[in-house]
Design a protein around this motif. Structure first.
Motif, PDB file in Angstrom:
ATOM      1  N   ASN A  34       0.719  -1.085   0.255  1.00 25.61           N
ATOM      2  CA  ASN A  34       0.391   0.007   0.370  1.00 25.61           C
ATOM      3  C   ASN A  34       0.975   1.398  -0.224  1.00 25.61           C
ATOM      4  OD1 ASN A  34      -2.161  -1.643   0.010  1.00 25.61           O
ATOM      5  ND2 ASN A  34      -2.668  -1.562   2.344  1.00 25.61           N
ATOM      6  N   SER A  36       3.873   1.502  -1.236  1.00 23.82           N
ATOM      7  CA  SER A  36       4.889   1.942  -2.141  1.00 23.82           C
ATOM      8  C   SER A  36       3.780   2.706  -3.124  1.00 23.82           C
ATOM      9  CB  SER A  36       5.287   0.082  -3.145  1.00 23.82           C
ATOM     10  OG  SER A  36       3.539  -0.689  -3.000  1.00 23.82           O
ATOM     11  N   MET A  37       2.457   2.034  -3.439  1.00 28.76           N
ATOM     12  CA  MET A  37       1.495   3.035  -4.194  1.00 28.76           C
ATOM     13  C   MET A  37       2.155   4.861  -4.189  1.00 28.76           C
ATOM     14  SD  MET A  37      -2.274   1.314  -3.127  1.00 28.76           S
ATOM     15  CE  MET A  37      -3.120   1.984  -4.988  1.00 28.76           C
ATOM     16  N   GLY A  40       4.633   6.228  -7.521  1.00 36.24           N
ATOM     17  CA  GLY A  40       4.502   6.878  -8.698  1.00 36.24           C
ATOM     18  C   GLY A  40       3.658   8.323  -8.897  1.00 36.24           C
ATOM     19  N   PHE A  69      -4.142   9.486  -4.169  1.00 34.96           N
ATOM     20  CA  PHE A  69      -2.974   8.093  -3.589  1.00 34.96           C
ATOM     21  C   PHE A  69      -3.562   8.203  -1.983  1.00 34.96           C
ATOM     22  CE2 PHE A  69      -2.980   7.599  -8.639  1.00 34.96           C
ATOM     23  CZ  PHE A  69      -2.242   6.425  -7.869  1.00 34.96           C
ATOM     24  N   THR A  73      -4.555   4.732  -0.639  1.00 34.01           N
ATOM     25  CA  THR A  73      -3.658   4.346   0.476  1.00 34.01           C
ATOM     26  C   THR A  73      -4.448   3.438   1.537  1.00 34.01           C
ATOM     27  OG1 THR A  73      -1.677   4.399  -0.551  1.00 34.01           O
ATOM     28  CG2 THR A  73      -1.438   3.546   1.508  1.00 34.01           C
ATOM     29  N   SER A  76      -6.899   0.819   1.184  1.00 36.25           N
ATOM     30  CA  SER A  76      -6.403  -0.481   1.299  1.00 36.25           C
ATOM     31  C   SER A  76      -5.483  -0.618   2.267  1.00 36.25           C
ATOM     32  CB  SER A  76      -5.304  -0.297   0.459  1.00 36.25           C
ATOM     33  OG  SER A  76      -5.546  -0.011  -0.824  1.00 36.25           O
ATOM     34  N   LYS A 119       0.431  -9.766  -8.291  1.00 35.51           N
ATOM     35  CA  LYS A 119       1.402  -8.543  -9.241  1.00 35.51           C
ATOM     36  C   LYS A 119       2.699  -8.557  -9.500  1.00 35.51           C
ATOM     37  CE  LYS A 119      -3.342  -5.911  -9.962  1.00 35.51           C
ATOM     38  NZ  LYS A 119      -4.332  -5.444  -9.394  1.00 35.51           N
ATOM     39  N   VAL A 121       4.190  -5.652  -7.397  1.00 35.35           N
ATOM     40  CA  VAL A 121       4.956  -5.231  -6.313  1.00 35.35           C
ATOM     41  C   VAL A 121       4.324  -6.673  -5.636  1.00 35.35           C
ATOM     42  CG1 VAL A 121       4.268  -3.644  -4.581  1.00 35.35           C
ATOM     43  CG2 VAL A 121       4.624  -2.537  -6.918  1.00 35.35           C
TER      44      VAL A 121
END
Length: 514
Positions: A34, A36-37, A40, A69, A73, A76, A119, A121
């Motif tokens: 989460n 690491s999102m 981007g 984001f 996060t 999530s 995925k 990640v």
């Protein structure tokens, strides 16, 4: 491994020894996924500042994106903290939510598919997603997803559900039978699709829209200005030719990269008794399970460029795999391969001596079907020609010449494509399969088990009625409708009666002769 995970493994391997197993949690490593999102939008922020400077509109747009984001996060992370799941002797249960609590339960005997996906990640942190489907049409809420369990958990839970479902039995890896696996010689077929070119246009359009929203004019960027200064004096026709070549080359490269990403580590195997498993993927690892008892047939697809190169792709036609679009994407049995290889896999999967898509003698359709295809092609050509013709009469005579040249070149192209589409038409019956073929840009040959047909769908347009034609579709439960297009009335009804006797008879009114 947490205490809950260990408890789940104990109850899972006991096969019903505990009547009320403990609830298990998602892996705590999901928190790292989460977080690491946020990488981007932060990287996009840094690149934008470096290219455009401190553009206020760009900073506001990227700040909004970063907030979005952060919210995602947070949601999530809340899902990680509140999600619990367990497998009992009879059901799979999942509960989640803090403010809005949700609890779902699926009987084991209603499980139709158990797929594993990881995925990039997730793979980095040793995680995977397990998706349990019931195959109900339009009932996404009946599909359970465990996003963020360990790969070991995913493998064990998949095996447990397959065993309890009665689809197969636990086997060692050495007992699995490999039907097909990756051959890198197939890479030569990768560029022969239009998806790469389409993705180029989609990427350019998306980039332009994003820059436009940030009040950045792409035509004013330094790189674009430099290209304009160097090549602005070349003739228009040469610029168009270069643009087409560049688009084709980039499209082929994208198609090849997509092929590598999607089909690396590809393996199709018969696992235990009654289970097919397709594993593939480089960045995103996928494992799809298909029950042999739900297999209704196969579809051999030959897009035009791939057909010219002697290639094809093969997909399974199976019930209980949700809607038709998802069924098509999840049931790919092979990547683009030599046609003979696709036929071999089809025969092996169907447990036949040969593929019915190849061995069946197909009945050709009447010439009225050819006339319909020529007429439709001419209508499309007329619409294409009308654009430069109308503009030429209004603006400049040069476009009028473009219109008649387009018509002159397009007419034989229409005739050739119409004849190819007509030659592709066909239908037939072989043993327990009915076979249907159609298409020119993408020729598709479908072989479906006759005992899986539960009804016929008959349609006739105004122009079909004038030509004495109809379209008749074989409807199969949970799979869809496979259509025999533009067949004469007598031949179509006779085909339906022979394929599934007495199914259509109550709806046919026989007119006495004389």
């Amino acid at each position: 491994m947490s205490h809950d995970t260990g408890q789940w493994e104990a109850t899972a391997t006991s096969h019903g020894a505990a009547e009320d197993p403990e609830w298990s949690r998602l892996s705590p490593r999901l928190l790292l996924v989460n977080l690491s999102m946020l990488a981007g939008p932060l990287a996009l922020f840094a690149v934008t500042v470096a290219l455009t400077g401190a553009n206020l509109q760009a900073l506001i747009s990227l700040g909004s994106l970063l907030i979005v984001f952060l919210v995602i996060t947070g949601i999530s992370t809340m899902r990680l903290l509140t999600t619990r799941f367990r497998v009992t002797a009879e059901r799979v249960e999942l509960r989640s939510g803090l403010l809005f609590r949700s609890r779902r339960s699926v009987p084991i005997d209603r499980v139709r598919s158990v797929d594993v996906e990881a995925k990039p990640v997730h793979r980095l942190f040793g995680l995977a997603s397990l998706r349990i489907g019931t195959g109900e049409q339009g009932a996404s809420s009946r599909r359970l997803s465990l996003d963020g369990i360990t790969r070991r958990q995913a493998r064990r839970l998949r095996r447990l559900l397959i065993d309890r479902r009665g689809s197969g039995h636990a086997t060692g890896q050495d007992q699995d039978v490999t039907i097909a696996e990756m051959d890198w010689a197939w890479l030569r077929y990768a560029p022969l699709t239009i998806w790469g070119v389409g993705s180029v246009f989609a990427a350019v359009g998306t980039a332009y829209r994003i820059l436009h929203e940030m009040k950045v004019d792409p035509l004013e960027l330094g790189v674009v200005k430099d290209i304009e200064d160097r090549f602005g004096s070349v003739p228009l026709w040469f610029g168009i030719l270069v643009a087409v070549v560049i688009t084709a080359v980039v499209g082929a490269a994208v198609s090849t990269a997509t092929f590598v990403d999607a089909w690396t580590n590809y393996r199709l195997e018969r696992e235990g008794v009654g289970i097919f498993r397709i594993r593939r993927g480089l960045l995103i690892s996928r494992s799809v399970t298909i029950e042999e008892r739900r297999l209704r047939g196969v579809e051999l697809a030959e897009p035009m460029l791939l057909r010219w190169a002697g290639g094809a792709t093969l997909s399974a036609i199976a019930s209980g795999l949700s809607n038709s679009q998802e069924n098509r994407s999840r049931c790919s049995l092979t990547p683009p391969v030599p046609r003979d290889e696709a036929l071999r896999v089809a025969a092996d999967v169907l447990a036949e001596e040969g593929s019915p898509t190849e061995l069946t003698k197909l009945v050709r359709h009447s010439r009225a079907a050819l006339r319909r295809r020529i007429n439709r092609g001419l209508l499309v050509l007329a619409a294409v020609v009308a654009v430069p013709l109308g503009l030429g009469l209004w603006l400049t005579p040069v476009l009028v010449h473009t219109a008649w040249i387009t018509a002159l070149v397009g007419l034989p192209v229409v005739i050739v494509l119409a004849n190819d589409a007509y030659r592709s038409l066909g239908h037939g019956i072989r043993d327990r399969y009915l076979v249907v073929r159609a298409g020119t840009f993408a020729r598709r040959t479908v072989a479906v088990q006759r005992d899986g047909v539960i009804g016929w769908n008959i349609s006739r347009s105004y122009f079909q009625r004038r030509s004495g034609l109809l379209t008749i579709g074989a409807t199969t439960a949970g799979v869809g409708c496979h259509k025999v297009r533009d067949v004469s009335v007598g031949a179509g009804l006779a085909f339906a009666e022979e394929a599934v006797p007495r199914l259509l008879a109550p709806f046919i009114e026989r007119v006495p002769r004389g």
